[in-house]
Design an enzyme around this catalytic site. Structure first.
Site, PDB file in Angstrom:
ATOM      1  CD  GLU A   1      -2.971  -1.067   2.279  1.00 57.94           C
ATOM      2  OE1 GLU A   1      -4.151  -0.756   2.039  1.00 57.94           O
ATOM      3  OE2 GLU A   1      -2.557  -1.345   3.425  1.00 57.94           O
TER       4      GLU A   1
ATOM      5  CD  GLU B   1      -3.378  -6.945   3.583  1.00 57.44           C
ATOM      6  OE1 GLU B   1      -2.693  -5.940   3.798  1.00 57.44           O
ATOM      7  OE2 GLU B   1      -3.186  -7.705   2.603  1.00 57.44           O
TER       8      GLU B   1
END
Length: 266
Positions: free
Chosen positions: A120, A140
Site C-alpha cells: 500500500e 490480508e
C-alpha cells in the site's frame, strides 16, 4: 479520552531523512520488525512528507535492513468497533496521501518483502524500482482482514482488480520479475541496487520543471479518472499553464537554439 480519534505519537526515530542533492531520501528504520508499519511509523511518514526541505525537488523512500516493508505491525492490531476502525483507516489514508499528493514525485526503492501495508505504501509512490530480492503479497485475505491503507484503490490501478482479487483470495506471491510484468513496479534491477537506481531516477526527475512534475503527480491521475471530454478540457488547461511558466519557455527556447539534447534511441 475516547479512542476514536487517538493515535500513537509519530515515531520520529523510525524514519530518517537525508538530502542527496535535490533529492530527499526517506529511510524506514525498523529493521528488527522488517519495517512493519506501526501507527507511529505511519504518522512519522506523514509528518516527514508534509515537511520536506524547501529545496527538495524529488524524493526516494526505502527500507533499512533486509526488507522494504513487511506490512502492518500485527503486534499493534487491536480489536476496534466499526467506528474506531473507520477512523484508523482514514488516518492511514491521510498519511499516504502525503506521499502520493505531496509537492514532489516519490520513487520507491524496493527489496525483500513488499507485503500488505508495505505494498500500500509502495503504491502511493509514483515510480517503483524493485531489486531481484523483492516479493509482493497481500495476505490480508487469508488473515480474515481487508486492506485499510488505500490498497483497494491504488493497487487495482496498477494491476487491475482481477489480479488483486487473486492475490487476496489465494495469498499469491509475486517475485520481482513477475511483479514488474503485471505492473507492481516499473523497473527490476540486480539485488542490492534498487536504492542506487531510485536515486538515479529521482536525480533526473529533480531536473524537470517543478510545475510539470506537479502536473504529472496531480493532474494526470485525475484526468485518467475523468470522462473523456472532461479529460481533454483539463489537459488543455494544464498544458497551457505549464507551458506559460518562465522555466518552460526557457527550456523550449534552449531546444530550438540547439542547446538541449535531442531524444536518442535507447
Amino acid at each position: 479520552m475516547s479512542t476514536l480519534h487517538s493515535h500513537a505519537a509519530p515515531a520520529t526515530d523510525a524514519v530518517q531523512l537525508t538530502m542527496h542533492g535535490d533529492v530527499a531520501v526517506v529511510r524506514l528504520c525498523r529493521p528488527a520488525k522488517r519495517n512493519a508499519l506501526s501507527d507511529g511509523l505511519i504518522l512519522a511518514i506523514r509528518d516527514t512528507f508534509q515537511n520536506l526541505p524547501a529545496n527538495a525537488r524529488a524524493a526516494v523512500i526505502h527500507g533499512e535492513g533486509d526488507h522494504f516493508c513487511a506490512g502492518l505491525d500485527l503486534s499493534e492490531l487491536q480489536e476496534r468497533d466499526a467506528g474506531e476502525g473507520i477512523f484508523h483507516s482514514r488516518m492511514w489514508h491521510q498519511a499516504l496521501d502525503c506521499v502520493e499528493k505531496g509537492n514532489v514525485p516519490v520513487v520507491a526503492a524496493l527489496h525483500g518483502a513488499v507485503v500488505g501495508g508495505g505494498l500500500e505504501l509502495a503504491s502511493a509512490c509514483h515510480i517503483r524500482v524493485a531489486d531481484e530480492s523483492t516479493f509482493f503479497a497481500l495476505p490480508e485475505g487469508t488473515r480474515g482482514i481487508f486492506v485499510g491503507g488505500g490498497g483497494s484503490v491504488r493497487v487495482p490501478k496498477l494491476i487491475g482488480a482481477a489480479r488483486m482479487t487473486d492475490m487476496m483470495l489465494t495469498g499469491r506471491v509475486y517475485n520481482a520479475v513477475d511483479g514488474e510484468r503485471v505492473g507492481l513496479s516499473q523497473y527490476v534491477v540486480p539485488a542490492g541496487t534498487a536504492l542506487d537506481k531510485a536515486l538515479e531516477l529521482a536525480t533526473r526527475i529533480a531536473t524537470n520543471a517543478p510545475l510539470t512534475n506537479f502536473a504529472l503527480m496531480h493532474a494526470l491521475p485525475r484526468i485518467a479518472e475523468q470522462p473523456g471530454d472532461h479529460g481533454f478540457f483539463t489537459e488543455a488547461l494544464i498544458s497551457s499553464i505549464a507551458q506559460a511558466a518562465p522555466e518552460a519557455k526557457a527550456r523550449v527556447r534552449a531546444f530550438l537554439e540547439g542547446k538541449a539534447a535531442k531524444v536518442q534511441k535507447a
